[in-house]
Design a protein around this motif. Sequence first.
Motif, mmCIF file in Angstrom:
data_model
loop_
_atom_site.group_PDB
_atom_site.id
_atom_site.type_symbol
_atom_site.label_atom_id
_atom_site.label_comp_id
_atom_site.label_asym_id
_atom_site.label_seq_id
_atom_site.Cartn_x
_atom_site.Cartn_y
_atom_site.Cartn_z
ATOM 1 N N PHE A 41 120.859 100.224 72.993
ATOM 2 C CA PHE A 41 120.846 98.893 72.394
ATOM 3 C C PHE A 41 122.275 98.365 72.411
ATOM 4 O O PHE A 41 123.205 99.072 72.001
ATOM 5 N N TYR A 42 122.442 97.113 72.879
ATOM 6 C CA TYR A 42 123.805 96.568 72.854
ATOM 7 C C TYR A 42 123.756 95.059 72.631
ATOM 8 O O TYR A 42 122.713 94.408 72.790
ATOM 9 N N ALA A 43 124.910 94.542 72.240
ATOM 10 C CA ALA A 43 125.075 93.100 72.064
ATOM 11 C C ALA A 43 126.249 92.647 72.929
ATOM 12 O O ALA A 43 127.281 93.308 72.972
ATOM 13 N N ASN A 44 126.076 91.504 73.596
ATOM 14 C CA ASN A 44 127.125 90.972 74.491
ATOM 15 C C ASN A 44 127.580 89.627 73.941
ATOM 16 O O ASN A 44 126.859 88.637 74.026
ATOM 17 N N THR A 97 131.849 89.650 80.226
ATOM 18 C CA THR A 97 131.351 89.750 81.598
ATOM 19 C C THR A 97 130.130 90.660 81.640
ATOM 20 O O THR A 97 130.053 91.636 80.894
ATOM 21 N N PRO A 98 129.140 90.365 82.500
ATOM 22 C CA PRO A 98 127.896 91.146 82.516
ATOM 23 C C PRO A 98 128.160 92.577 82.969
ATOM 24 O O PRO A 98 128.859 92.805 83.964
ATOM 25 N N LYS A 147 122.757 90.404 83.205
ATOM 26 C CA LYS A 147 123.394 89.143 82.833
ATOM 27 C C LYS A 147 122.961 88.600 81.471
ATOM 28 O O LYS A 147 123.306 87.468 81.121
ATOM 29 N N ASP A 148 122.215 89.370 80.681
ATOM 30 C CA ASP A 148 121.794 88.893 79.363
ATOM 31 C C ASP A 148 123.011 88.698 78.454
ATOM 32 O O ASP A 148 123.925 89.530 78.420
#
Length: 629
Positions: free
Chosen positions: A506-509, A513-514, A528-529
């Motif tokens: 699980f991650y948050a961006n 950069t993707p 690219k989310d």
Amino acid sequence: MIFNSLRIKLFVFIAIILILTAAAITYITNSDVETAFFKSTENSTQNILQIVETNVDDDYNKIFLEKLKSIVYFRRQIKNISDISISIIKYTSRFSDDHAKQEVLGWAKSYNSINNEITLMICDENGIVISHSNPSFIGTSIKNIKDIKGKSFIKLLYDDVSSNDPDYVIFKNDERKKLGYFVSIKNWGWIVGTVTDLSNIENEIKRNKDKIIETFKRSISKITIAETGCVYLLNGKKEPIFTPACIFDKNKHIQRYIRYFKPLDFYIVADIPYEEIKLPAKTLITRQTYIITAIFFISLILSYSFVTKAYKPLKILASYVKTLSSINSKSLKEKEVKTPIDDIPIKFKDEVGLLAKSFLTMKDELKKNICELVETTAIKERVLSELNIARTIQLGMLPKDFPDHPQFDLYAILEPAKEVGGDLYDFFFIDDIHLCFTLGDVSDKGMPAALFMAITKALIKTVANQNLSPPEIMFKINNILCEDNPNSMFVTLIIGILNINTGELFYANGGHTPPIILSKNNGVFYKKDISGLIVGVIQNTPYIKITLSLEKDDAILLYTDGVSEAMDIDNVLFSYEKLISDVESLKNEDCKKIILELKTKIKEHAGNALQSDDIAMLMIRYKKQSITT
């Protein structure tokens, strides 16, 4: 070295300019003068040939007119005799045919006996001559005689005169050219012709032609073009009609001009040795070359004198400049003395004087700058020392020991563009099975970015231990950074948590950069989310959780824009396309080798260009080996 002297360089430069100028003038003049003389000689020769041709043409026209007059005279005469013959035939036609024919033949015989110029010839219907001035022709046939065009004479006569349309015919008999006028007497089957011999006219024309050639032989033999050039005649076979006055060696270059005179079938030729055409031009060019050479050497002498005079104060200035290097903090305390260039601004009011004045000003400024430099150097050394300490502290904050864990492989690097930078990475266990990792890029560089990076890193580790999801961790960090951020700095950030037993990620961006996913099943691709906005700008910004399920040997690569946007000396970017292409080629290697190979490729692309941005990369590969908890 002799060419280390400005005086010699100036002199050589001026000499080269003079040489090139002299050579250009000589070459252009040589070409133009030679062309002009050649053209002039050619025009003169053509004019001479034109005059000769005109004179020949005039004389030939006179011959042609005489010939025309003679032919017209004989045409008139033979027609008159023919008309008389027809009149007599018409007169005797009142008698019987036999009697009339005998009367006409008798008259024809008596006429031929007293007239030598014009022959009265009578032929029967078979072309047999029954009356002629020459008894040997009586009884002969005219069938084998052809006109001057090669046509059968008898056929020509029947075609022309049988229609009662008399005409003139030119034919040859006994190799002599003759002119005839023939009339058909249909009721008798006769052809009556009056014939005259044109050979006398032809012979007279030949004699006149010979006179023309002889006259021109005498006149043109006296014509001389240049020194030894001459004019002569060639016949139609291009053989000399007479031996020319000029006979040149076959190996000699001859300029030849030819005019063809068709009526007399001969050529008027002018031969001129090419060297004689060029001789006046060579003489003029030689004289001009001597003059240019003299001017060249005089100019060199004057140039050397001028350069030497102009160089003298420059030499003094050059010697003085060498002494400026000896100025230091110690010499500043010594007493001021007069320098060799102090008088130059007074003696020279030109650029040399201005240069000397500038050197004096430079000396004063140099002394002032040395004083400031001593002080600045001390300050800079202190700052550099502090920055080096800060770099050591910053890099020391990042984990350097990468775990040799059976369930995952992990490696990361950070290369600041300056002494300290704003990129960050970190990884740590929240509990026995959850690995938290992060990578970010602060909006600035240098010391402010390093401080902001340190704060962000500390916040991540603190908040992540509160058993929150990545979006919740990023939400809290965003609000904290927004509370006291007077310089409006921000950070692009990825925060992820990997379950090392299941491979769930699980991650948050936050505007970063993707990441690149290396999947055994789906290949290598950009994920690219985006979870939400960059961190540190707007409070209470929500962030969305992004989920991945890693299979055995799947991996995720995080990087900052210093990787994809690394530039060479031509400002060409490393690019996202090249990055993923290079990762694709290395996908089966371990994390450390992939990151170090990418670092090498980035440096090869940049070449001699300075690093434009901080570079950070972090990679995790999931091994999926179960362990006892």
